[in-house]
Design a protein around this motif. Structure first.
Motif, PDB file in Angstrom:
ATOM      1  N   ASP A   1     -49.214 -11.696  46.007  1.00  0.00           N
ATOM      2  CA  ASP A   1     -48.824 -12.599  47.094  1.00  0.00           C
ATOM      3  C   ASP A   1     -49.345 -13.999  46.796  1.00  0.00           C
ATOM      4  O   ASP A   1     -50.505 -14.163  46.428  1.00  0.00           O
ATOM      5  CB  ASP A   1     -49.382 -12.108  48.438  1.00  0.00           C
ATOM      6  CG  ASP A   1     -48.685 -12.776  49.602  1.00  0.00           C
ATOM      7  OD1 ASP A   1     -48.972 -13.971  49.853  1.00  0.00           O
ATOM      8  OD2 ASP A   1     -47.855 -12.132  50.254  1.00  0.00           O
TER       9      ASP A   1
ATOM     10  N   ASN B   1     -50.860  -4.580  63.595  1.00  0.00           N
ATOM     11  CA  ASN B   1     -49.564  -4.909  62.999  1.00  0.00           C
ATOM     12  C   ASN B   1     -49.266  -4.224  61.674  1.00  0.00           C
ATOM     13  O   ASN B   1     -48.183  -4.387  61.140  1.00  0.00           O
ATOM     14  CB  ASN B   1     -49.456  -6.425  62.810  1.00  0.00           C
ATOM     15  CG  ASN B   1     -49.633  -7.167  64.105  1.00  0.00           C
ATOM     16  OD1 ASN B   1     -49.091  -6.790  65.129  1.00  0.00           O
ATOM     17  ND2 ASN B   1     -50.419  -8.225  64.069  1.00  0.00           N
ATOM     18  N   GLY B   2     -50.251  -3.537  61.098  1.00  0.00           N
ATOM     19  CA  GLY B   2     -50.039  -2.844  59.836  1.00  0.00           C
ATOM     20  C   GLY B   2     -49.806  -3.788  58.662  1.00  0.00           C
ATOM     21  O   GLY B   2     -50.051  -4.993  58.751  1.00  0.00           O
ATOM     22  N   ILE B   3     -49.313  -3.228  57.595  1.00  0.00           N
ATOM     23  CA  ILE B   3     -49.078  -4.008  56.376  1.00  0.00           C
ATOM     24  C   ILE B   3     -47.992  -5.052  56.606  1.00  0.00           C
ATOM     25  O   ILE B   3     -48.035  -6.143  56.031  1.00  0.00           O
ATOM     26  CB  ILE B   3     -48.734  -3.077  55.178  1.00  0.00           C
ATOM     27  CG1 ILE B   3     -48.778  -3.829  53.859  1.00  0.00           C
ATOM     28  CG2 ILE B   3     -47.399  -2.409  55.353  1.00  0.00           C
ATOM     29  CD1 ILE B   3     -50.156  -4.065  53.336  1.00  0.00           C
ATOM     30  N   GLU B   4     -47.040  -4.745  57.472  1.00  0.00           N
ATOM     31  CA  GLU B   4     -45.975  -5.705  57.773  1.00  0.00           C
ATOM     32  C   GLU B   4     -46.540  -6.971  58.400  1.00  0.00           C
ATOM     33  O   GLU B   4     -46.105  -8.083  58.095  1.00  0.00           O
ATOM     34  CB  GLU B   4     -44.929  -5.080  58.707  1.00  0.00           C
ATOM     35  CG  GLU B   4     -44.156  -3.936  58.109  1.00  0.00           C
ATOM     36  CD  GLU B   4     -44.898  -2.604  58.173  1.00  0.00           C
ATOM     37  OE1 GLU B   4     -45.879  -2.476  58.944  1.00  0.00           O
ATOM     38  OE2 GLU B   4     -44.507  -1.692  57.432  1.00  0.00           O
ATOM     39  N   GLY B   5     -47.505  -6.803  59.279  1.00  0.00           N
ATOM     40  CA  GLY B   5     -48.149  -7.960  59.910  1.00  0.00           C
ATOM     41  C   GLY B   5     -48.925  -8.799  58.913  1.00  0.00           C
ATOM     42  O   GLY B   5     -48.968 -10.019  59.009  1.00  0.00           O
TER      43      GLY B   5
ATOM     44  N   LEU C   1     -48.151  -9.172  55.780  1.00  0.00           N
ATOM     45  CA  LEU C   1     -47.199  -9.863  54.912  1.00  0.00           C
ATOM     46  C   LEU C   1     -46.316 -10.871  55.647  1.00  0.00           C
ATOM     47  O   LEU C   1     -45.653 -11.680  55.015  1.00  0.00           O
ATOM     48  CB  LEU C   1     -46.305  -8.840  54.206  1.00  0.00           C
ATOM     49  CG  LEU C   1     -47.034  -7.876  53.278  1.00  0.00           C
ATOM     50  CD1 LEU C   1     -46.071  -6.834  52.742  1.00  0.00           C
ATOM     51  CD2 LEU C   1     -47.709  -8.615  52.152  1.00  0.00           C
ATOM     52  N   GLU C   2     -46.325 -10.814  56.966  1.00  0.00           N
ATOM     53  CA  GLU C   2     -45.483 -11.704  57.761  1.00  0.00           C
ATOM     54  C   GLU C   2     -45.869 -13.161  57.552  1.00  0.00           C
ATOM     55  O   GLU C   2     -47.048 -13.513  57.549  1.00  0.00           O
ATOM     56  CB  GLU C   2     -45.657 -11.346  59.244  1.00  0.00           C
ATOM     57  CG  GLU C   2     -44.819 -12.129  60.191  1.00  0.00           C
ATOM     58  CD  GLU C   2     -45.090 -11.684  61.616  1.00  0.00           C
ATOM     59  OE1 GLU C   2     -45.615 -12.492  62.391  1.00  0.00           O
ATOM     60  OE2 GLU C   2     -44.796 -10.517  61.932  1.00  0.00           O
TER      61      GLU C   2
END
Length: 97
Positions: free
Chosen positions: A22, A67-71, A73-74
């Motif tokens: 990232d 929010n998990g991994i999605e949060g 990476l958001e």
């Protein structure tokens, strides 16, 4: 200070990829904190390793739990306005004089 985060299968491997791929340094740092936590390293040690206070590290964990991994990476765009923003017209008039 104790706070535990549950990691589903494969999440730590995904965090390892995020840590090095990232382009955003803050996302990399959050991933690193979570990886260290997954290896049972205490929050106090994680804060020393990453150079952040314990409360900041805990906020990363809370954010991940919510929010998990999605949060993680958001893309978060925060538009901040200067204290002078409300005076922009007055400043523009002054500068044109």
């Amino acid at each position: 200070m104790t706070l535990s985060v549950y990691f589903a299968d494969g999440v730590v491997d995904l965090l390892k990829k995020v840590r090095f791929t990232d382009p955003r340094p803050l996302v990399q740092k959050k991933a690193e904190a979570l990886i260290l936590h997954a290896h049972s390293i205490p929050i106090k040690e994680i804060s020393k390793i990453l150079g952040s206070c314990e409360n900041t590290i805990c906020s990363y964990f809370h954010e991940f739990r919510k929010n998990g991994i999605e949060g993680l990476l958001e893309k978060k765009i925060v538009k901040r306005k200067s204290e002078l923003y409300n005076f922009r017209e007055m400043i523009a008039k002054y500068c044109t004089k």
